[in-house]
Motif scaffolding. Structure first.
Motif, mmCIF file in Angstrom:
data_model
loop_
_atom_site.group_PDB
_atom_site.id
_atom_site.type_symbol
_atom_site.label_atom_id
_atom_site.label_comp_id
_atom_site.label_asym_id
_atom_site.label_seq_id
_atom_site.Cartn_x
_atom_site.Cartn_y
_atom_site.Cartn_z
ATOM 1 N N THR A 57 -7.679 -3.939 -4.267
ATOM 2 C CA THR A 57 -6.333 -3.353 -4.588
ATOM 3 C C THR A 57 -6.089 -2.016 -4.289
ATOM 4 O O THR A 57 -6.752 -1.228 -4.672
ATOM 5 C CB THR A 57 -6.229 -3.677 -6.263
ATOM 6 N N LEU A 58 -4.769 -1.730 -3.887
ATOM 7 C CA LEU A 58 -4.250 -0.650 -3.530
ATOM 8 C C LEU A 58 -2.938 -0.114 -4.443
ATOM 9 O O LEU A 58 -2.220 -1.015 -4.578
ATOM 10 C CB LEU A 58 -3.616 -0.651 -1.976
ATOM 11 N N VAL A 59 -3.013 0.961 -4.605
ATOM 12 C CA VAL A 59 -1.866 1.535 -5.484
ATOM 13 C C VAL A 59 -1.112 2.602 -4.424
ATOM 14 O O VAL A 59 -1.729 3.224 -3.457
ATOM 15 C CB VAL A 59 -2.198 2.381 -6.640
ATOM 16 N N LYS A 60 0.082 2.772 -4.703
ATOM 17 C CA LYS A 60 1.256 3.699 -3.911
ATOM 18 C C LYS A 60 0.790 5.189 -3.979
ATOM 19 O O LYS A 60 0.538 5.679 -5.168
ATOM 20 C CB LYS A 60 2.494 3.522 -4.355
ATOM 21 N N ASN A 61 0.610 5.892 -2.938
ATOM 22 C CA ASN A 61 0.246 7.189 -2.943
ATOM 23 C C ASN A 61 1.989 8.008 -3.300
ATOM 24 O O ASN A 61 3.004 7.288 -3.059
ATOM 25 C CB ASN A 61 0.207 7.974 -1.867
ATOM 26 N N GLU A 82 -8.303 7.901 2.145
ATOM 27 C CA GLU A 82 -8.445 7.397 0.904
ATOM 28 C C GLU A 82 -9.608 6.778 0.421
ATOM 29 O O GLU A 82 -9.953 5.708 1.149
ATOM 30 C CB GLU A 82 -7.088 6.548 0.782
ATOM 31 N N ASP A 141 0.074 5.515 2.643
ATOM 32 C CA ASP A 141 0.930 5.096 1.787
ATOM 33 C C ASP A 141 0.349 4.582 0.575
ATOM 34 O O ASP A 141 0.771 4.600 -0.676
ATOM 35 C CB ASP A 141 1.943 4.132 2.285
ATOM 36 N N TYR A 142 -0.744 3.921 0.834
ATOM 37 C CA TYR A 142 -1.599 3.514 -0.239
ATOM 38 C C TYR A 142 -2.980 3.952 -0.556
ATOM 39 O O TYR A 142 -3.622 4.297 0.377
ATOM 40 C CB TYR A 142 -1.547 2.002 -0.161
ATOM 41 N N ARG A 143 -3.679 3.954 -1.744
ATOM 42 C CA ARG A 143 -5.045 4.251 -1.951
ATOM 43 C C ARG A 143 -5.617 3.306 -2.731
ATOM 44 O O ARG A 143 -5.038 2.663 -3.467
ATOM 45 C CB ARG A 143 -5.304 5.584 -2.475
#
Ligand code: C5P
Length: 411
Positions: free
Chosen positions: A305-309, A204, A283-285
């Protein structure tokens, strides 16, 4: 299996030869196919004849070599429709990038493409090209399109190339092609089934030079893909970045990020009977990918800041015509509880649970031990090599697939 075992006895193989340097191996291939009991008719494209003469292949096959679509004499004898009907298998070796493109477009601008359009026999390609041409987005798009249309891919293998490059694009060796062709006629436990498997880590991107990833080697997924191909499945391996070689007779689609893996999986899954999610998907990127390399500042800490894949395997399991869907639960504690929770939450048919906290097994090791968890209970498979384990898992999955209603929904 060896060529001498007459594994292709009484089979009629139309060998298409297109214009690549690997065409010199087609001469040996003709002999090997005949040694295995097959009758061989050879069709050459004009470009192939720049690399090897029709006379050579005629002498070896014992049959006139077919080169022209619009030759009245040839059409009066064995024309393209007769050749298309004669074949039990159309094997194109080598298959160039150009030939794959023309086949994907449905063109019939020479004898070989016309036969491919007309035949009801399975079509198998042994791609052979420079690794750059293989990786090219157009070739990869053609590959996906052909796989979707059930064209079978034998290879390509990886290694040194005629041009000096190293990478995927080498044609399989003649004996490997004979075995692969024989495998199409020898039903294995997954014969006629299509398997899609994800493997390896995802990356990611944070910025152009940095990424988030994990320690997955991809070994278990690759071993499963190899075992599935051995069992006769049309096997598509969707792989994150790994150091591993593509197993024989497995079609590999390379991806980097979870989003790319999701897209490739969703494109391939509707046509498959069995989907195995062996990838260690992030799980996150990062919410944003910086367009320039991030610079060190005065701050002692920074926040990413990560958002869900998307959850790939759960998305496959949610498809209206879902394949039999298998996920992994790689855990360091409470293995069975987590595996059961995953089975329910993702609506999977089966979970393969393994303890990645144990250094003897799991992520980077060559061995593994797993417990299968489904709604009917659990089944433990003790520690053994990932290759052995994969064969056993594939045998078990083939048995489940036969009984399971989900396998019928996919067809
Ligand atoms: O939720 P968790 O990552 O533990 O689940 C593991 C299983 O789910 C594995 O089979 C993995 O390949 C799959 N998975 C997925 N897409 C994600 C996360 C996990 O397919 N985004």
């Amino acid at each position: 299996m060896s060529a001498s075992s007459q594994s292709l006895a009484n089979k009629q193989i139309l060998l298409g030869v297109t214009g690549g340097i690997a065409a010199y191996k087609s001469a040996d291939l003709v002999r090997r196919l005949q040694d295995a009991g097959a009758s061989v008719q050879v069709v050459m494209t004009p470009a192939a004849q720049e690399f090897i003469t029709p006379l050579t292949l005629q002498a070896l096959s014992g049959n006139p070599v077919h080169t022209q679509l619009l030759d009245p004499e040839a059409e009066a004898g064995m024309g393209h429709i007769q050749l298309a009907r004669w074949a039990d298998l159309v094997l194109i070796a080598p298959a160039t990038a150009d030939f794959m493109a023309r086949l994907a477009q449905g063109m019939g601008n020479d004898l070989l493409t016309s036969i491919c359009l007309a035949t009801k026999a399975p079509i198998a390609l042994a791609p052979a090209m420079n690794q750059g041409m293989w990786h090219n987005a157009a070739t990869q798009a053609n590959l996906e399109c052909l796989i979707e249309r059930k064209v079978i891919m034998f290879g390509p293998a990886e290694g040194g190339q005629a041009c000096g490059d190293v990478g995927p694009g080498r044609m399989l060796e003649p004996l490997q092609l004979v075995d692969a062709a024989a495998g199409l006629f020898t039903p294995g436990s997954l014969a006629g089934k299509t398997l899609v498997i994800t493997a390896g880590p995802t990356r990611e991107a944070i910025d152009p030079v940095r990424y988030l990833s994990n320690h997955s080697s991809g070994k278990m997924g690759y071993a499963l893909a190899e075992a599935a191909a051995e069992a006769g499945a049309n096997t598509i391996l969707i792989s994150g970045p790994t150091q591993l070689k593509t197993p024989a007779r497995v079609t590999r689609i390379d991806v980097t990020s979870a989003q790319e893996m999701y897209e490739a999986s969703m494109a391939a899954a509707p046509d498959c009977d069995l989907f195995i999610a062996a990838a260690a998907v992030a799980d996150y990127r990062p919410a944003q990918v910086a367009s320039q390399k991030l610079k060190k500042g005065a701050e002692d800490s920074i926040t990413l800041t990560l958002v869900k894949n998307p959850d790939i395997v759960a998305s496959i399991a949610a498809l209206p015509r879902r394949p039999f869907t298998v996920g992994f639960a790689a855990e360091t504690e409470q293995l069975l509880e987590h595996a059961r929770a995953k089975l329910q939450r993702k609506k999977l048919d089966l979970v393969i649970a393994n303890n990645v906290g144990d250094t003897q097994i799991g992520f980077n090791s060559d061995d593994n031990a797993v417990t299968l968890v489904d709604n009917s209970g659990i089944q433990a498979l003790s520690q053994r090599s990932k290759t052995q384990l994969a064969r056993e898992l594939i045998a078990i999955l083939a048995g489940r697939l036969d009984k399971h209603p989900a396998s019928e929904q996919a067809k």
